[in-house]
Design a protein around this motif. Structure first.
Motif, PDB file in Angstrom:
ATOM      1  N   ASN A 143      29.013  39.749  48.548  1.00  0.00           N
ATOM      2  CA  ASN A 143      30.282  39.039  48.665  1.00  0.00           C
ATOM      3  C   ASN A 143      30.427  38.227  49.957  1.00  0.00           C
ATOM      4  OD1 ASN A 143      32.976  38.883  47.083  1.00  0.00           O
ATOM      5  ND2 ASN A 143      33.607  39.140  49.211  1.00  0.00           N
ATOM      6  N   GLU A 150      28.380  35.151  49.709  1.00  0.00           N
ATOM      7  CA  GLU A 150      28.943  34.204  48.735  1.00  0.00           C
ATOM      8  C   GLU A 150      30.090  33.404  49.352  1.00  0.00           C
ATOM      9  OE1 GLU A 150      27.955  33.394  45.799  1.00  0.00           O
ATOM     10  OE2 GLU A 150      27.329  35.095  44.584  1.00  0.00           O
ATOM     11  N   GLY A 187      38.033  38.035  47.734  1.00  0.00           N
ATOM     12  CA  GLY A 187      37.605  37.805  46.359  1.00  0.00           C
ATOM     13  C   GLY A 187      36.615  38.811  45.825  1.00  0.00           C
ATOM     14  N   THR A 221      37.227  39.788  42.194  1.00  0.00           N
ATOM     15  CA  THR A 221      36.834  38.721  41.277  1.00  0.00           C
ATOM     16  C   THR A 221      35.319  38.612  41.197  1.00  0.00           C
ATOM     17  OG1 THR A 221      38.835  37.526  41.927  1.00  0.00           O
ATOM     18  CG2 THR A 221      37.175  36.284  40.728  1.00  0.00           C
ATOM     19  N   SER A 222      34.647  38.784  42.340  1.00  0.00           N
ATOM     20  CA  SER A 222      33.189  38.722  42.361  1.00  0.00           C
ATOM     21  C   SER A 222      32.576  39.865  41.561  1.00  0.00           C
ATOM     22  CB  SER A 222      32.681  38.768  43.809  1.00  0.00           C
ATOM     23  OG  SER A 222      31.284  38.606  43.857  1.00  0.00           O
ATOM     24  N   ARG A 281      32.933  39.037  38.010  1.00  0.00           N
ATOM     25  CA  ARG A 281      31.934  38.021  37.667  1.00  0.00           C
ATOM     26  C   ARG A 281      30.563  38.661  37.499  1.00  0.00           C
ATOM     27  NH1 ARG A 281      27.803  35.141  39.297  1.00  0.00           N
ATOM     28  NH2 ARG A 281      27.686  32.905  38.874  1.00  0.00           N
ATOM     29  N   VAL A 340      35.844  33.001  35.295  1.00  0.00           N
ATOM     30  CA  VAL A 340      35.923  33.836  36.495  1.00  0.00           C
ATOM     31  C   VAL A 340      35.237  33.152  37.665  1.00  0.00           C
ATOM     32  CG1 VAL A 340      35.388  36.106  37.464  1.00  0.00           C
ATOM     33  CG2 VAL A 340      35.977  35.901  35.053  1.00  0.00           C
ATOM     34  N   ASP A 341      34.176  32.416  37.389  1.00  0.00           N
ATOM     35  CA  ASP A 341      33.444  31.722  38.439  1.00  0.00           C
ATOM     36  C   ASP A 341      34.298  30.638  39.081  1.00  0.00           C
ATOM     37  OD1 ASP A 341      30.776  31.630  39.707  1.00  0.00           O
ATOM     38  OD2 ASP A 341      30.766  29.565  38.987  1.00  0.00           O
ATOM     39  N   ARG A 351      36.836  32.409  41.273  1.00  0.00           N
ATOM     40  CA  ARG A 351      36.188  32.958  42.462  1.00  0.00           C
ATOM     41  C   ARG A 351      35.871  31.867  43.478  1.00  0.00           C
ATOM     42  NH1 ARG A 351      30.164  35.338  43.103  1.00  0.00           N
ATOM     43  NH2 ARG A 351      29.787  33.153  42.577  1.00  0.00           N
ATOM     44  N   THR A 352      35.349  30.738  43.014  1.00  0.00           N
ATOM     45  CA  THR A 352      35.040  29.632  43.922  1.00  0.00           C
ATOM     46  C   THR A 352      36.280  29.201  44.692  1.00  0.00           C
ATOM     47  OG1 THR A 352      33.216  28.810  42.560  1.00  0.00           O
ATOM     48  CG2 THR A 352      34.279  27.217  44.012  1.00  0.00           C
ATOM     49  N   TYR A 389      37.355  31.924  47.286  1.00  0.00           N
ATOM     50  CA  TYR A 389      36.452  31.911  48.436  1.00  0.00           C
ATOM     51  C   TYR A 389      36.746  30.742  49.375  1.00  0.00           C
ATOM     52  CZ  TYR A 389      33.133  35.374  46.545  1.00  0.00           C
ATOM     53  OH  TYR A 389      32.520  36.517  46.099  1.00  0.00           O
ATOM     54  N   GLY A 443      42.829  36.910  43.105  1.00  0.00           N
ATOM     55  CA  GLY A 443      42.172  36.174  42.041  1.00  0.00           C
ATOM     56  C   GLY A 443      43.102  35.962  40.852  1.00  0.00           C
TER      57      GLY A 443
END
Length: 295
Positions: A127, A130, A171, A174-175, A178, A228-229, A232-233, A236, A246
């Motif tokens: 995480n 990321e 996040g 959320t990660s 994902r 979800v991606d 998450r982006t 972040y 999230g």
């Protein structure tokens, strides 16, 4: 212990090598996912699509710009694949030992549980990497909040200094989700598709078997994980205080941009993930063959 180390080292090496080729599309995906963040539906986008995004980024900063954050990408892939692929077989073996039924083929439910577990663990482990990777990839683009990160070391120092442990864990829920939906579904799909192909006479060591199963499993993964991606982006990369969680980011995205925004960058996601996983599994199978011949 040596076998566990080997089972983790081979996927780590495969992922680290594969990302050298796929990173520009990962950067493109991030910038497309941030395009028109929280803008009303119908607002003109900064990028007309993934080709336009690649061309604009290349004109602005050349090849170096398309590889922004590559060192973090390599670090992420090494750590992530060591966990999500490297622990898959050991976890399956442990489930067989716990069941008390001796040597046997794992059930579909056990394979699914192992895939989801490995994906979730991988998402948790990487995480902080990321967070920094997404911020470096977004920096210099036309979309999203701009975090001035001159280098990974400077970015990590700033993250710890300004946001503390909470920033490193930003996040993470959320990660983890994902990791369950994306890599978990992909690993399961790859192994199940390969088992079906081999059952129909395909050569398990042949390149076409790896390529077709990897491409198909990537499509399954993108369908499951892209919403979800996207969330998450944005979590972040967002400045402090923009999103409470999230779930808050997803709710505000749906309210302002509509449900189709959850699939922003999905084509680029697949174009990146498909070849990337072909490389990962292809390199991994070759490394396994080399190890088997040397032992």
């Amino acid at each position: 212990m040596a076998s566990l180390a080997e089972s983790m080292a081979l996927p780590a090496a495969a992922g680290g090598l594969a990302v050298l080729f796929s990173h520009p599309l990962e950067l493109t995906k991030v910038r497309l996912q941030l395009d028109n963040e929280l803008a009303a539906k119908g607002t003109p986008r900064q990028y007309a699509g993934f080709v336009d995004c690649v061309l604009q980024n290349f004109r602005a900063a050349g090849v170096r710009g398309l590889q922004r954050g590559l060192s973090l990408g390599v670090t992420r892939e090494v750590c992530f694949n060591a966990v999500r692929i490297g622990l898959y077989d050991p976890i399956l073996s442990a489930s067989g030992a716990v069941s008390g039924r001796g040597e046997r083929a794992p059930s579909a439910r056990e394979r699914m549980a192992a895939g989801f577990t490995c994906g979730a663990l991988g998402g948790c482990c990487v995480n902080p990497i990321e967070v920094l990777k997404v911020r470096m990839q977004a920096y210099g683009g036309l979309t999203g909040h701009q975090h001035a990160i001159p280098s990974p070391a400077a970015g990590l120092a700033a993250l710890v200094r300004e946001e503390g442990l909470a920033g490193c864990l930003r996040g993470v829920g959320t990660s983890t989700a994902r990791g369950v939906l994306g890599p978990g579904s992909q690993l399961i799909a790859y192994n199940e598709l390969k088992a079906v192909a081999v059952g129909h006479g395909a050569d398990p060591a042949a390149a076409p078997t790896h390529v077709s199963c990897a491409l198909a499993s990537a499509a399954v993964s993108v369908a499951c994980v892209n919403p979800v991606d996207v969330v998450r982006t944005r979590v972040y990369n967002a400045p402090a205080g923009l999103y409470a969680s999230g779930a808050d980011a997803a709710r505000r995205l749906l309210r302002t941009e509509g449900p189709l925004a959850l699939y922003k960058g999905s084509l680029t996601h697949y174009l990146r993930l498909g070849p990337h996983m072909v490389l990962v599994f292809g390199i991994l199978e070759r490394l396994k063959s080399m190890r088997a011949r040397s032992s």
